[in-house]
Enzyme design. Sequence first.
Site, PDB file in Angstrom:
ATOM      1  N   HIS A  27     -82.470  13.981  -2.115  1.00 49.74           N
ATOM      2  CA  HIS A  27     -81.865  12.962  -1.248  1.00 49.74           C
ATOM      3  C   HIS A  27     -80.949  13.603  -0.211  1.00 49.74           C
ATOM      4  CE1 HIS A  27     -82.969  11.083  -5.059  1.00 49.74           C
ATOM      5  NE2 HIS A  27     -83.058   9.930  -4.409  1.00 49.74           N
ATOM      6  N   HIS A 258     -83.201   8.723   2.989  1.00 53.23           N
ATOM      7  CA  HIS A 258     -82.550   8.485   1.685  1.00 53.23           C
ATOM      8  C   HIS A 258     -83.031   9.451   0.610  1.00 53.23           C
ATOM      9  CE1 HIS A 258     -81.169   6.470  -2.000  1.00 53.23           C
ATOM     10  NE2 HIS A 258     -82.375   6.774  -2.439  1.00 53.23           N
ATOM     11  N   SER A 376     -62.120 -10.483 -34.049  1.00 53.55           N
ATOM     12  CA  SER A 376     -63.414 -10.433 -34.747  1.00 53.55           C
ATOM     13  C   SER A 376     -63.840  -9.011 -35.039  1.00 53.55           C
ATOM     14  CB  SER A 376     -64.498 -11.092 -33.886  1.00 53.55           C
ATOM     15  OG  SER A 376     -64.191 -12.442 -33.653  1.00 53.55           O
ATOM     16  N   GLU A 403     -68.244  -5.781 -21.498  1.00 54.72           N
ATOM     17  CA  GLU A 403     -68.765  -4.795 -22.461  1.00 54.72           C
ATOM     18  C   GLU A 403     -69.219  -3.511 -21.765  1.00 54.72           C
ATOM     19  OE1 GLU A 403     -69.873  -7.953 -22.189  1.00 54.72           O
ATOM     20  OE2 GLU A 403     -69.057  -8.906 -24.010  1.00 54.72           O
ATOM     21  N   HIS A 465     -76.705 -14.513 -31.313  1.00 50.02           N
ATOM     22  CA  HIS A 465     -75.666 -13.583 -31.744  1.00 50.02           C
ATOM     23  C   HIS A 465     -76.101 -12.663 -32.886  1.00 50.02           C
ATOM     24  CE1 HIS A 465     -73.214 -15.941 -29.130  1.00 50.02           C
ATOM     25  NE2 HIS A 465     -72.072 -15.386 -29.524  1.00 50.02           N
TER      26      HIS A 465
HETATM   27  C1  LIG Z   1     -78.873   1.483 -11.775  1.00 49.00           C
HETATM   28  C2  LIG Z   1     -79.750   2.095 -10.756  1.00 49.00           C
HETATM   29  N1  LIG Z   1     -80.695   1.361 -10.175  1.00 49.00           N
HETATM   30  C3  LIG Z   1     -81.541   1.909  -9.269  1.00 49.00           C
HETATM   31  C4  LIG Z   1     -81.450   3.225  -8.941  1.00 49.00           C
HETATM   32  C5  LIG Z   1     -82.421   3.856  -7.966  1.00 49.00           C
HETATM   33  N2  LIG Z   1     -81.733   4.137  -6.714  1.00 49.00           N
HETATM   34  C6  LIG Z   1     -81.218   5.339  -6.438  1.00 49.00           C
HETATM   35  S1  LIG Z   1     -80.440   5.399  -4.976  1.00 49.00           S
HETATM   36  C7  LIG Z   1     -80.773   3.781  -4.667  1.00 49.00           C
HETATM   37  C8  LIG Z   1     -80.317   3.139  -3.409  1.00 49.00           C
HETATM   38  C9  LIG Z   1     -78.876   3.253  -3.297  1.00 49.00           C
HETATM   39  O1  LIG Z   1     -78.435   2.893  -2.058  1.00 49.00           O
HETATM   40  P1  LIG Z   1     -77.079   3.484  -1.539  1.00 49.00           P
HETATM   41  O2  LIG Z   1     -76.113   3.505  -2.637  1.00 49.00           O
HETATM   42  O3  LIG Z   1     -76.716   2.726  -0.327  1.00 49.00           O
HETATM   43  O4  LIG Z   1     -77.430   4.979  -1.217  1.00 49.00           O
HETATM   44  P2  LIG Z   1     -77.912   5.574   0.189  1.00 49.00           P
HETATM   45  O5  LIG Z   1     -79.325   5.143   0.375  1.00 49.00           O
HETATM   46  O6  LIG Z   1     -77.006   5.029   1.208  1.00 49.00           O
HETATM   47  O7  LIG Z   1     -77.796   7.025  -0.016  1.00 49.00           O
HETATM   48  C10 LIG Z   1     -81.485   3.224  -5.718  1.00 49.00           C
HETATM   49  C11 LIG Z   1     -81.957   1.832  -5.750  1.00 49.00           C
HETATM   50  C12 LIG Z   1     -80.427   3.976  -9.580  1.00 49.00           C
HETATM   51  N3  LIG Z   1     -80.262   5.270  -9.347  1.00 49.00           N
HETATM   52  N4  LIG Z   1     -79.592   3.387 -10.462  1.00 49.00           N
END
Ligand SMILES: Cc1ncc(C[n+]2csc(CCOP(=O)(O)OP(=O)(O)O)c2C)c(N)n1
Length: 657
Positions: A27, A258, A376, A403, A465
Amino acid sequence: MAVPTRTLANAVRALAMDAVEAANSGHPGMPMGMADAATLLWTEYLKHDPADPKWPDRDRFVLSAGHGSMLLYALLHLTGYERPTIEDIKGFRQLGSPCAGHPENFLLDGVEATTGPLGQGLAMAVGMAIAERHLNAEYGDGLVDHRTWVIAGDGCLMEGINHEAAGLAGHLGLGRLIVLWDDNKITIDGATSLSTSEDIEARYAAYGWHTARCDGLDAADVRRAIDAALADPRPSLIACRTTIGFGAPGKQGTAATHGAALGAEEVAAARKELGWDAPPFEIPAGIAKAWREAGKRSQSAHSHWRARLDANAGKAEFLRRMAGELPEGFSLDDYISGLIAAPQKVATRKASEMALGAVNDLLPETIGGSADLTGSNNTKTKSQNPLTKEDYSGRYLYYGIREFGMAAAMNGMALHGGIIPYGGTFLIFTDYARPAIRLSALQQVRVVYVMTHDSIGLGEDGPTHQPVEHLMSLRAMPNLDVYRPADAVETAECWELALRRAEGPSILALTRQNLPQLHTEAAPNLCARGAYRLRAASAPRRVVLLATGSEVELAVAVADALEGQGIGADVVSMPCWERFEAQDEDYRAGLLPGDSLLVSIEAGATLGWERHTGRSGLNIGLDRFGASAPGGDLMKRFGFTAEAIVPRILERLEPFE
Ligand SMILES: Cc1ncc(C[n+]2csc(CCOP(=O)(O)OP(=O)(O)O)c2C)c(N)n1
Ligand SMILES: [Mg+2]
């Protein structure tokens, strides 16, 4: 002449695009967009010493937008950490390089947390900031006086967990937490406008945060915003307006940067655009030197800190706690002797509270808590005062109904060091906390999950639960020890084992209903082997009953009934699969002999018990949702009685006759 921040930042950009190019994976966009802001932070603000990455009073930096891992690897390399070397960076995302796809805390010093699951880095940082204030309250400014910095992306601020984490941070007034938000308005699918239109700053302001905005590509403007954040007593969110992939002329500002290599042509164009002439993976000497010097900025702060530590009467204890070592001679033996002398018929959740009474007196490093189920989960002991904005010295956290946020915060506390966090909710809601439990395990941190109401035995609250598949699904998670103790003695033994396990998390699955104390004679910690023979057959053995938790009592009743018919039956209590599996073959085979019918009894999913009973064994469990009724009635209804189980065993024994 000082090297301008932009030039320093271009070294980060170059390393990011070159490494992603070499791996043809990764990335580049996020590191290139945030390079200026991150460079400013690391060269002017971050308190750290690359020569001693574990300096306890260093600032913590968490790259919550973990996909931008090359940003962190470049910062560590350039400021002079021993690793990653340039060769490590050339091996980005390849086997053997510590520069993994996403930052892993156990691969590189300076990576404070494993990030990548978006939002969790920010939530762990909240835990680190809590740990810092708590230890500050105990040890004073002289030893503990640092900040927690986060770089978060749009994704981190969309994930639900950011609400839990930011709400908690605002409530606790964690002013030493500063989040730089990479406000690039781009995620994978394209513009953020595709999916969101909320006012994030207003939302954070509502949580009780200070918010500011800056041009993330202009170091002077970022400096202004950081200075304002430092001056504000609240936690801070700084929206850094950036351009994803900044410097790549044909692709910047688009989702194309990205998560994919830019391509040779675009990399060449970016070099031109940025005025970066050096070949791939080479940093011009003057720029490298300026980075190294910036990396030494905190050396004198560090040596002054060492001097204060040496002069501090609490030095040994502070270092012990930061090293995660238990006090010499720590043991619950005395408490357990008391149980042997005066047996207790209590729920294991109550037994856990009793054990915690001893634990919290012996270990000043514990911080307990619950996600709004204190009464609890029985997680609060008498000696614990609440940890609040007004008094960070408290050792009990009211996490609220959060949680996931609780589990992530506990990860952050454990990663920070100096604290052993434990926290409770109902076992069923491990589902709500699960991604953070997984990160406890992956990150190898000592967090103890106190999960009560562990079966249909909880009764009237009904199937929403009542855990069914939970024990088994948690056992499937690597590096997580799942304990299901059968009585007050086993509960204390399991607590001790969980506390001794510095290299990973443990879950205690505890009952709501009372259980008799099965252990009435002094013995070594039998739970340490994961499973043990609680009672040996009297008649010639034909059956071995394997049970956990509340079903061990039932297994004893079943054994009694079988013995009454001349059928010998061992009872094996198996509080922890993971520990049992670590025993040698002789021990395991001796406990589960091939010449007997092996019967598992557990009020949960049977899937997996064949591992211990074999396919010709008998697995008594629950492979459907429960129901709403008193716990005892449900146990009857679903066949967890000796009357129901004995005929099933007899039926299976017949072929042997
Ligand atoms: C919980 C989770 N869901 C999905 C992803 C897959 N994922 C990685 S980066 C991204 C997009 C994130 O966007 P942003 O934070 O704006 O990063 P940018 O593209 O600006 O670098 C996704 C969906 C992940 N890493 N974690
Ligand atoms: Mg983005």
